[in-house]
Design a protein around this motif. Structure first.
Motif, PDB file in Angstrom:
ATOM      1  N   VAL A   8       0.831  -1.204   0.000  1.00 17.14           N
ATOM      2  CA  VAL A   8       0.000   0.000   0.000  1.00 17.14           C
ATOM      3  C   VAL A   8       0.863   1.250   0.000  1.00 17.14           C
ATOM      4  N   ALA A   9       1.945   1.253   0.729  1.00 18.07           N
ATOM      5  CA  ALA A   9       2.806   2.425   0.830  1.00 18.07           C
ATOM      6  C   ALA A   9       3.729   2.588  -0.374  1.00 18.07           C
ATOM      7  N   GLY A  10       3.692   1.666  -1.308  1.00 16.97           N
ATOM      8  CA  GLY A  10       4.530   1.754  -2.499  1.00 16.97           C
ATOM      9  C   GLY A  10       5.600   0.681  -2.517  1.00 16.97           C
ATOM     10  N   GLY A  11       5.981   0.313  -3.713  1.00 15.82           N
ATOM     11  CA  GLY A  11       6.991  -0.727  -3.868  1.00 15.82           C
ATOM     12  C   GLY A  11       6.398  -2.120  -3.733  1.00 15.82           C
ATOM     13  N   GLY A  12       7.223  -3.096  -3.880  1.00 11.35           N
ATOM     14  CA  GLY A  12       6.757  -4.466  -3.734  1.00 11.35           C
ATOM     15  C   GLY A  12       7.646  -5.432  -4.488  1.00 11.35           C
ATOM     16  N   LEU A  13       7.186  -6.654  -4.584  1.00 15.79           N
ATOM     17  CA  LEU A  13       7.941  -7.719  -5.229  1.00 15.79           C
ATOM     18  C   LEU A  13       7.193  -8.224  -6.447  1.00 15.79           C
ATOM     19  N   THR A  14       7.917  -8.823  -7.358  1.00 12.68           N
ATOM     20  CA  THR A  14       7.315  -9.491  -8.508  1.00 12.68           C
ATOM     21  C   THR A  14       7.741 -10.948  -8.444  1.00 12.68           C
ATOM     22  N   TRP A  15       6.766 -11.847  -8.511  1.00 11.79           N
ATOM     23  CA  TRP A  15       7.014 -13.275  -8.391  1.00 11.79           C
ATOM     24  C   TRP A  15       6.703 -13.964  -9.710  1.00 11.79           C
ATOM     25  N   THR A  16       7.528 -14.942 -10.075  1.00  5.99           N
ATOM     26  CA  THR A  16       7.189 -15.842 -11.170  1.00  5.99           C
ATOM     27  C   THR A  16       6.673 -17.115 -10.523  1.00  5.99           C
ATOM     28  N   MET A  17       5.423 -17.444 -10.804  1.00  2.00           N
ATOM     29  CA  MET A  17       4.774 -18.577 -10.159  1.00  2.00           C
ATOM     30  C   MET A  17       4.216 -19.525 -11.217  1.00  2.00           C
ATOM     31  N   ARG A  18       3.817 -20.700 -10.772  1.00  7.35           N
ATOM     32  CA  ARG A  18       3.246 -21.709 -11.653  1.00  7.35           C
ATOM     33  C   ARG A  18       1.749 -21.794 -11.384  1.00  7.35           C
ATOM     34  N   ILE A  19       0.952 -21.822 -12.449  1.00  4.06           N
ATOM     35  CA  ILE A  19      -0.494 -21.944 -12.296  1.00  4.06           C
ATOM     36  C   ILE A  19      -0.811 -23.386 -11.890  1.00  4.06           C
ATOM     37  N   SER A  20      -1.473 -23.547 -10.751  1.00  2.00           N
ATOM     38  CA  SER A  20      -1.787 -24.889 -10.272  1.00  2.00           C
ATOM     39  C   SER A  20      -3.284 -25.197 -10.318  1.00  2.00           C
ATOM     40  N   ARG A  21      -4.127 -24.177 -10.532  1.00  2.00           N
ATOM     41  CA  ARG A  21      -5.573 -24.401 -10.612  1.00  2.00           C
ATOM     42  C   ARG A  21      -6.198 -23.286 -11.435  1.00  2.00           C
ATOM     43  N   VAL A  68     -22.347  -9.624 -19.422  1.00  2.00           N
ATOM     44  CA  VAL A  68     -21.238 -10.210 -20.176  1.00  2.00           C
ATOM     45  C   VAL A  68     -20.082 -10.386 -19.191  1.00  2.00           C
ATOM     46  N   GLU A  69     -19.626 -11.624 -19.080  1.00  2.00           N
ATOM     47  CA  GLU A  69     -18.506 -11.882 -18.186  1.00  2.00           C
ATOM     48  C   GLU A  69     -17.615 -12.958 -18.804  1.00  2.00           C
ATOM     49  N   ALA A  70     -16.340 -12.723 -18.740  1.00  2.00           N
ATOM     50  CA  ALA A  70     -15.341 -13.713 -19.148  1.00  2.00           C
ATOM     51  C   ALA A  70     -14.206 -13.583 -18.146  1.00  2.00           C
ATOM     52  N   SER A  71     -14.163 -14.513 -17.211  1.00  2.00           N
ATOM     53  CA  SER A  71     -13.169 -14.394 -16.146  1.00  2.00           C
ATOM     54  C   SER A  71     -12.448 -15.717 -15.931  1.00  2.00           C
ATOM     55  N   VAL A  72     -11.319 -15.601 -15.297  1.00  2.00           N
ATOM     56  CA  VAL A  72     -10.539 -16.769 -14.904  1.00  2.00           C
ATOM     57  C   VAL A  72     -10.080 -16.529 -13.467  1.00  2.00           C
ATOM     58  N   THR A  73     -10.221 -17.556 -12.635  1.00  2.00           N
ATOM     59  CA  THR A  73      -9.751 -17.499 -11.253  1.00  2.00           C
ATOM     60  C   THR A  73      -8.621 -18.512 -11.128  1.00  2.00           C
ATOM     61  N   LEU A  74      -7.491 -18.061 -10.599  1.00  2.00           N
ATOM     62  CA  LEU A  74      -6.273 -18.875 -10.583  1.00  2.00           C
ATOM     63  C   LEU A  74      -5.763 -19.107  -9.169  1.00  2.00           C
ATOM     64  N   ASN A  75      -5.134 -20.255  -8.979  1.00  2.00           N
ATOM     65  CA  ASN A  75      -4.266 -20.491  -7.830  1.00  2.00           C
ATOM     66  C   ASN A  75      -2.862 -20.618  -8.396  1.00  2.00           C
ATOM     67  N   LEU A  76      -1.915 -19.948  -7.751  1.00  2.20           N
ATOM     68  CA  LEU A  76      -0.534 -19.927  -8.237  1.00  2.20           C
ATOM     69  C   LEU A  76       0.396 -20.363  -7.120  1.00  2.20           C
ATOM     70  N   ASP A  77       1.342 -21.233  -7.459  1.00  2.00           N
ATOM     71  CA  ASP A  77       2.305 -21.737  -6.489  1.00  2.00           C
ATOM     72  C   ASP A  77       3.712 -21.319  -6.877  1.00  2.00           C
ATOM     73  N   TRP A  78       4.523 -21.058  -5.863  1.00  2.00           N
ATOM     74  CA  TRP A  78       5.920 -20.682  -6.057  1.00  2.00           C
ATOM     75  C   TRP A  78       6.684 -21.861  -6.626  1.00  2.00           C
ATOM     76  N   GLU A  79       7.590 -21.564  -7.514  1.00  2.00           N
ATOM     77  CA  GLU A  79       8.522 -22.563  -8.033  1.00  2.00           C
ATOM     78  C   GLU A  79       9.912 -21.940  -8.042  1.00  2.00           C
ATOM     79  N   PRO A  80      10.940 -22.736  -7.807  1.00  2.00           N
ATOM     80  CA  PRO A  80      12.302 -22.182  -7.837  1.00  2.00           C
ATOM     81  C   PRO A  80      12.671 -21.732  -9.252  1.00  2.00           C
ATOM     82  N   SER A  81      13.581 -20.779  -9.331  1.00  2.00           N
ATOM     83  CA  SER A  81      13.973 -20.258 -10.649  1.00  2.00           C
ATOM     84  C   SER A  81      14.574 -21.338 -11.534  1.00  2.00           C
TER      85      SER A  81
END
Length: 137
Positions: free
Chosen positions: A95-108, A120-133
């Protein structure tokens, strides 16, 4: 290890017993059973060490990340084209600014496409899991 002769072989565990015990004290024992078809004891040991190095601690998981393409037509390829095991880059901003960017794997994935006179709706809901680089390289 896998034995075609149905022999009972010794279990392979990470080399650093002190780190394994510290992880078990902090997170509880969480074995990761898998069959190794590698034939070399050295390769099996290296694999066990890699698994512990990368999965021996708790990592970030993103649940119920929802993208709606109805108000943003540029998201249609994302909604229709994402698949399980695809990589996704997720920014986690503070909220105060800044942050991280993660590369994750879609698991659901849960897709919802609806077109009626009222909606009209076209949506996708995802679960994402961390994976090592090294998973991506």
């Amino acid at each position: 290890p896998f034995s075609p002769e149905q022999l009972t072989l010794a279990n392979i565990s990470p080399s650093s017993s002190a780190l394994v015990q510290a992880s078990q004290v902090q997170y509880g024992p969480q074995p990761l059973p898998f069959f190794s078809y590698l034939q070399s004891q050295a390769e099996m040991q290296t694999h066990a060490n890699w698994l512990f190095t990368n999965y021996g601690t708790i990592h970030v998981r993103a649940e119920n990340v929802r993208l709606d393409a109805a108000p943003a037509p540029s998201l249609w390829p994302v909604v229709l084209g994402m698949n399980v095991a695809d990589p996704a880059v997720i920014p986690m901003w503070q909220v105060a600014g800044g942050g991280l960017t993660w590369t994750m794997r879609i698991s659901r994935i849960k897709r919802h496409i609806e077109f009626t006179e009222e909606r009209v709706e076209a949506s996708v809901t995802l679960n994402l899991d961390w994976e090592p680089s090294s998973y991506w390289s």
